[in-house]
Write a protein that holds these residues in place. Structure first.
Motif, PDB file in Angstrom:
ATOM      1  N   LEU A  49      -1.994  29.282 161.223  1.00  0.00           N
ATOM      2  CA  LEU A  49      -2.412  28.313 162.332  1.00  0.00           C
ATOM      3  C   LEU A  49      -1.430  27.133 162.145  1.00  0.00           C
ATOM      4  O   LEU A  49      -1.455  26.575 161.125  1.00  0.00           O
ATOM      5  CB  LEU A  49      -3.657  28.083 162.032  1.00  0.00           C
ATOM      6  N   TYR A  50      -0.328  27.117 162.948  1.00  0.00           N
ATOM      7  CA  TYR A  50       0.308  25.861 162.892  1.00  0.00           C
ATOM      8  C   TYR A  50       0.397  24.846 164.034  1.00  0.00           C
ATOM      9  O   TYR A  50      -0.011  25.287 164.864  1.00  0.00           O
ATOM     10  CB  TYR A  50       1.823  26.241 162.467  1.00  0.00           C
ATOM     11  N   PHE A  51       0.300  23.611 163.285  1.00  0.00           N
ATOM     12  CA  PHE A  51       0.299  22.436 164.460  1.00  0.00           C
ATOM     13  C   PHE A  51       1.718  21.780 164.619  1.00  0.00           C
ATOM     14  O   PHE A  51       2.113  21.300 163.562  1.00  0.00           O
ATOM     15  CB  PHE A  51      -0.701  21.426 163.909  1.00  0.00           C
ATOM     16  N   TYR A  52       2.017  21.630 165.659  1.00  0.00           N
ATOM     17  CA  TYR A  52       3.118  20.958 165.968  1.00  0.00           C
ATOM     18  C   TYR A  52       3.056  19.655 167.038  1.00  0.00           C
ATOM     19  O   TYR A  52       2.133  19.781 167.750  1.00  0.00           O
ATOM     20  CB  TYR A  52       4.193  22.009 166.320  1.00  0.00           C
ATOM     21  N   PRO A  53       3.833  18.755 166.780  1.00  0.00           N
ATOM     22  CA  PRO A  53       3.500  17.372 167.742  1.00  0.00           C
ATOM     23  C   PRO A  53       3.846  17.385 169.020  1.00  0.00           C
ATOM     24  O   PRO A  53       3.030  17.089 170.052  1.00  0.00           O
ATOM     25  CB  PRO A  53       4.481  16.438 166.969  1.00  0.00           C
ATOM     26  N   LYS A  54       4.732  18.006 169.464  1.00  0.00           N
ATOM     27  CA  LYS A  54       5.319  18.225 170.844  1.00  0.00           C
ATOM     28  C   LYS A  54       6.116  19.328 171.338  1.00  0.00           C
ATOM     29  O   LYS A  54       7.239  19.351 170.776  1.00  0.00           O
ATOM     30  CB  LYS A  54       5.954  16.653 171.270  1.00  0.00           C
ATOM     31  N   ALA A  55       5.704  20.015 172.273  1.00  0.00           N
ATOM     32  CA  ALA A  55       6.715  21.330 172.801  1.00  0.00           C
ATOM     33  C   ALA A  55       7.902  20.714 173.122  1.00  0.00           C
ATOM     34  O   ALA A  55       8.230  19.686 173.736  1.00  0.00           O
ATOM     35  CB  ALA A  55       5.889  21.973 173.794  1.00  0.00           C
ATOM     36  N   ASP A  56       9.082  21.706 172.663  1.00  0.00           N
ATOM     37  CA  ASP A  56      10.371  21.418 173.318  1.00  0.00           C
ATOM     38  C   ASP A  56      10.986  19.983 172.822  1.00  0.00           C
ATOM     39  O   ASP A  56      11.990  19.599 173.491  1.00  0.00           O
ATOM     40  CB  ASP A  56      10.491  21.308 174.992  1.00  0.00           C
ATOM     41  N   THR A  57      10.599  19.689 171.601  1.00  0.00           N
ATOM     42  CA  THR A  57      11.195  18.574 171.028  1.00  0.00           C
ATOM     43  C   THR A  57      12.134  19.509 169.554  1.00  0.00           C
ATOM     44  O   THR A  57      11.649  20.432 169.305  1.00  0.00           O
ATOM     45  CB  THR A  57      10.279  17.434 170.270  1.00  0.00           C
ATOM     46  N   PRO A  58      13.229  18.836 169.142  1.00  0.00           N
ATOM     47  CA  PRO A  58      13.911  19.424 168.433  1.00  0.00           C
ATOM     48  C   PRO A  58      13.301  19.905 167.146  1.00  0.00           C
ATOM     49  O   PRO A  58      13.547  21.278 166.805  1.00  0.00           O
ATOM     50  CB  PRO A  58      14.910  18.257 167.847  1.00  0.00           C
ATOM     51  N   GLY A  59      12.227  19.352 166.506  1.00  0.00           N
ATOM     52  CA  GLY A  59      11.513  19.742 165.047  1.00  0.00           C
ATOM     53  C   GLY A  59      10.649  21.038 165.558  1.00  0.00           C
ATOM     54  O   GLY A  59      10.713  21.920 164.973  1.00  0.00           O
ATOM     55  N   CYS A  60       9.977  20.637 166.521  1.00  0.00           N
ATOM     56  CA  CYS A  60       8.880  21.720 167.021  1.00  0.00           C
ATOM     57  C   CYS A  60       9.629  22.989 167.543  1.00  0.00           C
ATOM     58  O   CYS A  60       9.012  24.002 167.346  1.00  0.00           O
ATOM     59  CB  CYS A  60       8.157  21.101 168.141  1.00  0.00           C
ATOM     60  N   THR A  61      10.931  22.873 168.238  1.00  0.00           N
ATOM     61  CA  THR A  61      11.507  24.072 168.820  1.00  0.00           C
ATOM     62  C   THR A  61      12.065  24.853 167.482  1.00  0.00           C
ATOM     63  O   THR A  61      11.999  26.212 167.419  1.00  0.00           O
ATOM     64  CB  THR A  61      12.602  23.707 169.714  1.00  0.00           C
ATOM     65  N   ILE A  81       0.308  34.700 164.356  1.00  0.00           N
ATOM     66  CA  ILE A  81       0.514  33.412 164.274  1.00  0.00           C
ATOM     67  C   ILE A  81       0.172  32.925 165.445  1.00  0.00           C
ATOM     68  O   ILE A  81       0.309  33.575 166.703  1.00  0.00           O
ATOM     69  CB  ILE A  81       2.187  33.383 164.560  1.00  0.00           C
ATOM     70  N   LEU A  82      -0.146  31.500 165.404  1.00  0.00           N
ATOM     71  CA  LEU A  82      -0.793  30.668 166.632  1.00  0.00           C
ATOM     72  C   LEU A  82      -0.198  29.385 166.308  1.00  0.00           C
ATOM     73  O   LEU A  82      -0.803  28.694 165.127  1.00  0.00           O
ATOM     74  CB  LEU A  82      -2.425  30.668 166.665  1.00  0.00           C
ATOM     75  N   GLY A  83       0.188  28.606 167.455  1.00  0.00           N
ATOM     76  CA  GLY A  83       0.786  27.421 167.437  1.00  0.00           C
ATOM     77  C   GLY A  83      -0.110  26.454 168.158  1.00  0.00           C
ATOM     78  O   GLY A  83      -0.547  27.084 169.167  1.00  0.00           O
ATOM     79  N   VAL A  84      -0.373  25.305 167.734  1.00  0.00           N
ATOM     80  CA  VAL A  84      -1.337  24.491 168.778  1.00  0.00           C
ATOM     81  C   VAL A  84      -0.750  23.186 168.624  1.00  0.00           C
ATOM     82  O   VAL A  84      -0.242  22.465 167.637  1.00  0.00           O
ATOM     83  CB  VAL A  84      -2.826  24.399 167.898  1.00  0.00           C
ATOM     84  N   SER A  85      -0.737  22.351 169.802  1.00  0.00           N
ATOM     85  CA  SER A  85      -0.364  21.000 169.926  1.00  0.00           C
ATOM     86  C   SER A  85      -1.507  20.543 170.999  1.00  0.00           C
ATOM     87  O   SER A  85      -2.201  21.128 171.661  1.00  0.00           O
ATOM     88  CB  SER A  85       0.985  20.871 170.376  1.00  0.00           C
ATOM     89  N   ALA A  86      -1.229  19.080 171.268  1.00  0.00           N
ATOM     90  CA  ALA A  86      -1.947  18.577 172.155  1.00  0.00           C
ATOM     91  C   ALA A  86      -1.324  18.793 173.511  1.00  0.00           C
ATOM     92  O   ALA A  86      -1.999  17.969 174.477  1.00  0.00           O
ATOM     93  CB  ALA A  86      -1.917  17.028 171.934  1.00  0.00           C
ATOM     94  N   ASP A  87      -0.108  19.246 173.869  1.00  0.00           N
ATOM     95  CA  ASP A  87       0.608  19.527 174.999  1.00  0.00           C
ATOM     96  C   ASP A  87      -0.254  20.286 176.161  1.00  0.00           C
ATOM     97  O   ASP A  87      -1.071  21.143 175.724  1.00  0.00           O
ATOM     98  CB  ASP A  87       1.724  20.245 174.827  1.00  0.00           C
ATOM     99  N   ALA A  88      -0.346  20.256 177.235  1.00  0.00           N
ATOM    100  CA  ALA A  88      -1.000  20.615 178.470  1.00  0.00           C
ATOM    101  C   ALA A  88      -0.700  22.179 178.471  1.00  0.00           C
ATOM    102  O   ALA A  88       0.732  22.326 178.025  1.00  0.00           O
ATOM    103  CB  ALA A  88      -0.637  20.171 179.657  1.00  0.00           C
ATOM    104  N   VAL A  89      -1.150  23.051 179.040  1.00  0.00           N
ATOM    105  CA  VAL A  89      -1.021  24.524 179.213  1.00  0.00           C
ATOM    106  C   VAL A  89       0.492  24.693 179.849  1.00  0.00           C
ATOM    107  O   VAL A  89       1.127  25.222 179.299  1.00  0.00           O
ATOM    108  CB  VAL A  89      -2.226  25.348 179.735  1.00  0.00           C
ATOM    109  N   LYS A  90       0.626  23.950 180.895  1.00  0.00           N
ATOM    110  CA  LYS A  90       1.855  24.092 181.686  1.00  0.00           C
ATOM    111  C   LYS A  90       3.047  23.747 180.785  1.00  0.00           C
ATOM    112  O   LYS A  90       4.080  24.625 180.792  1.00  0.00           O
ATOM    113  CB  LYS A  90       1.868  23.004 182.810  1.00  0.00           C
ATOM    114  N   ALA A  91       3.252  22.765 179.880  1.00  0.00           N
ATOM    115  CA  ALA A  91       3.995  22.439 178.801  1.00  0.00           C
ATOM    116  C   ALA A  91       4.294  23.579 177.892  1.00  0.00           C
ATOM    117  O   ALA A  91       5.192  23.834 177.580  1.00  0.00           O
ATOM    118  CB  ALA A  91       3.817  21.110 178.428  1.00  0.00           C
ATOM    119  N   GLN A  92       3.002  24.298 177.331  1.00  0.00           N
ATOM    120  CA  GLN A  92       3.331  25.384 176.582  1.00  0.00           C
ATOM    121  C   GLN A  92       3.826  26.569 177.189  1.00  0.00           C
ATOM    122  O   GLN A  92       4.624  27.414 176.550  1.00  0.00           O
ATOM    123  CB  GLN A  92       1.584  25.812 176.019  1.00  0.00           C
ATOM    124  N   ASP A  93       3.540  26.790 178.556  1.00  0.00           N
ATOM    125  CA  ASP A  93       4.075  27.978 179.171  1.00  0.00           C
ATOM    126  C   ASP A  93       5.501  27.785 179.241  1.00  0.00           C
ATOM    127  O   ASP A  93       6.357  28.700 178.923  1.00  0.00           O
ATOM    128  CB  ASP A  93       3.590  27.908 180.871  1.00  0.00           C
TER     129      ASP A  93
END
Length: 170
Positions: A49-61, A81-93
């Motif tokens: 279970l890994y937590f990341y700050p924001k989808a599609d940013t350099p470190g998270c990518t 494996i499951l990644g979790v962030s506060a991003d909206a589902v649309k951003a996760q997609d």
């Protein structure tokens, strides 16, 4: 048992990352592609279970690509494996599609699950403080208990370290 506290820059105590040996907090989140993902979906398996700050940013990518590149090895170790962030589902997609990620991404826009796991914390950048997701990873055992915690992740080599821990965990 070891507790991992999240402390603000002003020293205020916030929620704690679950201690090794304690049950992982239950959750159900909206996920990429629609539907939901829950802790109970992984019952009887190990879970990264890994937590990341924001989808599609350099470190998270870089982190997502590293976990994705090792997914066959994680699968061989019976570890999901499951990644979790506060991003909206649309951003996760968009993130999942752009990098062809083959594991689920949970969305916690309410921050309830992030708070339960002690990763919704005060952060600071350029002298400005704000609330955000701390980069952290938990390895949850087949028994649903926290087996290992990486509270302050450095991306380089992290997925490989988590894989070794998953392979060593029975």
């Amino acid at each position: 048992m070891r507790l991992y506290d999240v402390v603000t820059s002003k020293g205020r105590q916030m929620s704690q990352i679950p201690a090794i040996g304690t049950p992982a907090p239950a959750f159900t989140l909206p996920r990429d592609g629609g539907g939901e993902v829950s802790l109970k979906d992984f019952a009887g398996r190990k879970l990264v279970l890994y937590f990341y700050p924001k989808a599609d940013t350099p470190g998270c990518t870089k982190e997502a690509i590293a976990f994705n590149g090792l997914r066959a090895e994680f699968a061989a170790a019976d570890t999901a494996i499951l990644g979790v962030s506060a991003d909206a589902v649309k951003a996760q997609d968009k993130f999942k599609t752009k990098y062809t990620l083959e594991f689920p991404l949970g969305s916690d826009e309410t921050h309830a699950m992030l708070e339960a796991y002690g990763v919704w914390a005060e952060k600071s950048m350029y002298g400005k403080t704000y609330m955000g997701v701390s980069r952290a990873t938990l390895l949850i055992g087949r028994d649903g208990k926290v087996a290992q915690v990486w509270p302050k992740v450095k991306v380089d080599g992290h997925a490989e370290d988590v894989l070794k821990a998953a392979q060593a965990l029975d």
